[in-house]
Design a protein around this motif. Structure first.
Motif, short mmCIF file in Angstrom:
data_model
loop_
_atom_site.label_atom_id
_atom_site.label_comp_id
_atom_site.label_asym_id
_atom_site.label_seq_id
_atom_site.Cartn_x
_atom_site.Cartn_y
_atom_site.Cartn_z
N GLN A 216 -3.93 4.18 4.03
CA GLN A 216 -4.78 5.12 3.30
C GLN A 216 -5.93 4.41 2.58
O GLN A 216 -6.51 4.95 1.64
CB GLN A 216 -3.94 5.90 2.28
CG GLN A 216 -2.84 6.74 2.89
CD GLN A 216 -1.93 7.36 1.84
OE1 GLN A 216 -2.31 7.53 0.68
NE2 GLN A 216 -0.72 7.70 2.23
N GLU A 217 -6.27 3.24 3.05
CA GLU A 217 -7.32 2.46 2.38
C GLU A 217 -8.70 2.71 2.95
O GLU A 217 -9.69 2.18 2.47
CB GLU A 217 -6.99 0.97 2.48
CG GLU A 217 -5.64 0.59 1.90
CD GLU A 217 -5.46 1.07 0.47
OE1 GLU A 217 -6.40 0.88 -0.33
OE2 GLU A 217 -4.40 1.62 0.16
N GLY B 176 -6.31 13.57 -5.52
CA GLY B 176 -7.73 13.20 -5.52
C GLY B 176 -8.33 13.21 -4.13
O GLY B 176 -9.55 13.36 -3.97
N ALA B 177 -7.47 13.04 -3.11
CA ALA B 177 -7.94 13.06 -1.72
C ALA B 177 -7.92 14.46 -1.13
O ALA B 177 -8.25 14.64 0.05
CB ALA B 177 -7.07 12.13 -0.87
N HIS C 119 -1.15 11.42 -8.01
CA HIS C 119 -2.51 11.59 -8.54
C HIS C 119 -3.55 11.19 -7.49
O HIS C 119 -4.56 11.87 -7.30
CB HIS C 119 -2.68 10.74 -9.80
CG HIS C 119 -4.05 10.78 -10.39
ND1 HIS C 119 -4.54 11.87 -11.08
CD2 HIS C 119 -5.06 9.86 -10.36
CE1 HIS C 119 -5.78 11.63 -11.46
NE2 HIS C 119 -6.12 10.42 -11.05
N ARG C 120 -3.26 10.10 -6.78
CA ARG C 120 -4.19 9.62 -5.76
C ARG C 120 -4.28 10.60 -4.59
O ARG C 120 -5.38 10.87 -4.08
CB ARG C 120 -3.72 8.25 -5.25
CG ARG C 120 -4.65 7.60 -4.25
CD ARG C 120 -4.19 6.16 -4.01
NE ARG C 120 -5.08 5.49 -3.07
CZ ARG C 120 -4.93 5.51 -1.75
NH1 ARG C 120 -3.91 6.18 -1.21
NH2 ARG C 120 -5.76 4.86 -0.96
N GLU D 83 1.57 7.97 -10.08
CA GLU D 83 0.26 7.42 -9.70
C GLU D 83 -0.10 7.79 -8.26
O GLU D 83 -1.24 8.13 -7.96
CB GLU D 83 0.27 5.90 -9.85
CG GLU D 83 -1.05 5.24 -9.51
CD GLU D 83 -1.02 3.73 -9.69
OE1 GLU D 83 -1.95 3.07 -9.20
OE2 GLU D 83 -0.06 3.22 -10.31
N TYR D 84 0.90 7.71 -7.37
CA TYR D 84 0.67 8.04 -5.96
C TYR D 84 0.28 9.51 -5.83
O TYR D 84 -0.67 9.87 -5.11
CB TYR D 84 1.95 7.76 -5.18
CG TYR D 84 1.81 7.76 -3.66
CD1 TYR D 84 0.61 8.08 -3.02
CD2 TYR D 84 2.90 7.43 -2.87
CE1 TYR D 84 0.51 8.07 -1.64
CE2 TYR D 84 2.81 7.41 -1.48
CZ TYR D 84 1.61 7.75 -0.87
OH TYR D 84 1.52 7.74 0.50
N HIS E 182 0.84 -1.20 0.00
CA HIS E 182 0.00 0.00 0.00
C HIS E 182 0.87 1.25 0.00
O HIS E 182 2.07 1.19 0.32
CB HIS E 182 -0.91 0.03 1.24
CG HIS E 182 -1.87 -1.10 1.31
ND1 HIS E 182 -3.00 -1.18 0.53
CD2 HIS E 182 -1.88 -2.22 2.09
CE1 HIS E 182 -3.66 -2.30 0.82
NE2 HIS E 182 -2.99 -2.94 1.76
N GLN E 183 0.28 2.36 -0.33
CA GLN E 183 0.97 3.64 -0.29
C GLN E 183 0.91 4.20 1.13
O GLN E 183 -0.10 4.06 1.82
CB GLN E 183 0.35 4.60 -1.30
CG GLN E 183 0.60 4.13 -2.73
CD GLN E 183 -0.39 4.68 -3.73
OE1 GLN E 183 -1.53 4.96 -3.40
NE2 GLN E 183 0.05 4.82 -4.97
#
Length: 327
Positions: A294-295, A83-84, A79-80, A76-77, A45-46
């Protein structure tokens, strides 16, 4: 309230050992330990403390700035995180190194053995916090979290020079810091975050007792896992906030980061420290119930129900108006 969080950005490799570490240790052989644990599960996970805290703040409706160094694999991280609700414009992306790696094994008693590879985090000391301060039109608070030690010292000094309140959160890096470095990170902090073990280690590193630490910081927040949180003021006043307990604990990684996110969000909403700790404890339990820092997602109604159950209707009522944007 404009909050910047400096700290590690990492990829977490989380494993579960179906036993207890303590049962594998032979008391008179701890000076020659050579152990290998066969694990049942692996999840990637990130994570990273800086990214985890800003992720939580973003989920609570704020727009925190993440200040740290990531690797060539960050696209990618990043971007995520955006988005948060996280501002990633102050993240330095290395041209050759990979994002840091956190490798952690948890046993049946929620004890953990972990290692950390710095990777691109080694470049964090090249970041100038003053540029973030200028870009955002001024900062109201900077949390200095576990990061490259030179970066932690630089960010602390810059924040003090700019007159920006500092939340000192040395956590995992206490093991690498010497006396002078630890004192420089703590002295003059508006807030100090440690867990119970780190509070003892910090006293050992600084050579200061609790009273001497409190003479140098505004408020000391000590997290105590299932025993909750203690808020100790510079005048010695202490408030103990119970934890939000659960029967569905999955993994403790990132729980402290979530607590910090909830605490800082409540301060941004100008709620008192007691409410800040209560929100932090509730969000921490949400993270405890899932694997990955962060899930998680939360419903405001669920978070408020937890707060109501443990801290009472008045606490939930005070926090409720601020959770409308949370997700």
């Amino acid at each position: 309230m404009r909050i910047a969080v400096t700290g590690s950005i990492a990829t977490d490799h989380l494993m579960v050992f179906p036993g207890n570490f303590a049962e594998q240790l032979i008391t008179d052989k701890v000076d020659t330990v050579s152990l290998s644990f066969l694990v049942d599960h692996l999840e990637v996970h990130q994570g990273g403390v800086g990214a985890n805290i800003t992720f939580g703040l973003g989920r609570l409706g704020l727009r925190p700035a993440l200040v740290g160094a990531a690797g060539v694999d960050f696209a990618e991280y990043g971007h995520r995180l955006r988005g948060a609700g996280v501002d990633t414009a102050s993240v330095r992306v290395s041209e050759k190194l990979h994002t840091a790696r956190f490798v952690c094994t948890t046993d049946n008693s929620q004890n953990q053995i972990a290692t950390f590879y710095a990777g691109a985090m080694a470049e964090a000391n090249r970041i100038d916090l003053a540029e973030t301060h200028e870009r955002l039109g001024g900062l109201d608070l900077v949390l200095v979290g576990a990061d490259d030690p030179e970066a932690m010292l630089r960010h602390t000094a810059t924040a003090h020079a700019l007159g920006v309140p500092v939340a000192a959160d040395p956590s995992q890096q206490l093991a690498r810091l010497d006396t002078e470095q630890t004192r420089r990170l703590v002295d003059g902090a508006h807030l100090l975050f440690t867990n119970e073990y780190e509070s003892a280690l910090l006293r050992e590193r600084t050579g200061w007792d609790e009273e001497e630490v409190l003479e140098r910081v505004g408020t000391w927040i000590v997290t105590r896992a299932a025993d909750g949180v203690s808020i100790i003021s510079s005048d010695g006043t202490r408030r103990d906030i119970p934890a939000v307990l659960t029967d569905a604990a999955a993994d403790p990684t990132g729980v402290g980061d979530a607590l910090r996110a909830g605490f800082l969000a409540a301060l941004a909403w100008q709620l008192p420290y007691e409410r800040a700790a209560q929100l932090g404890c509730a969000l921490a339990t949400v993270v405890l119930e899932c694997v990955g820092t962060q899930e998680y997602k939360f419903l405001p109604s669920d978070l408020l129900a937890r707060i109501d159950r443990v801290y009472g209707r008045e606490a939930a009522r005070d926090i409720e108006p601020w959770l409308a944007g949370g997700a």
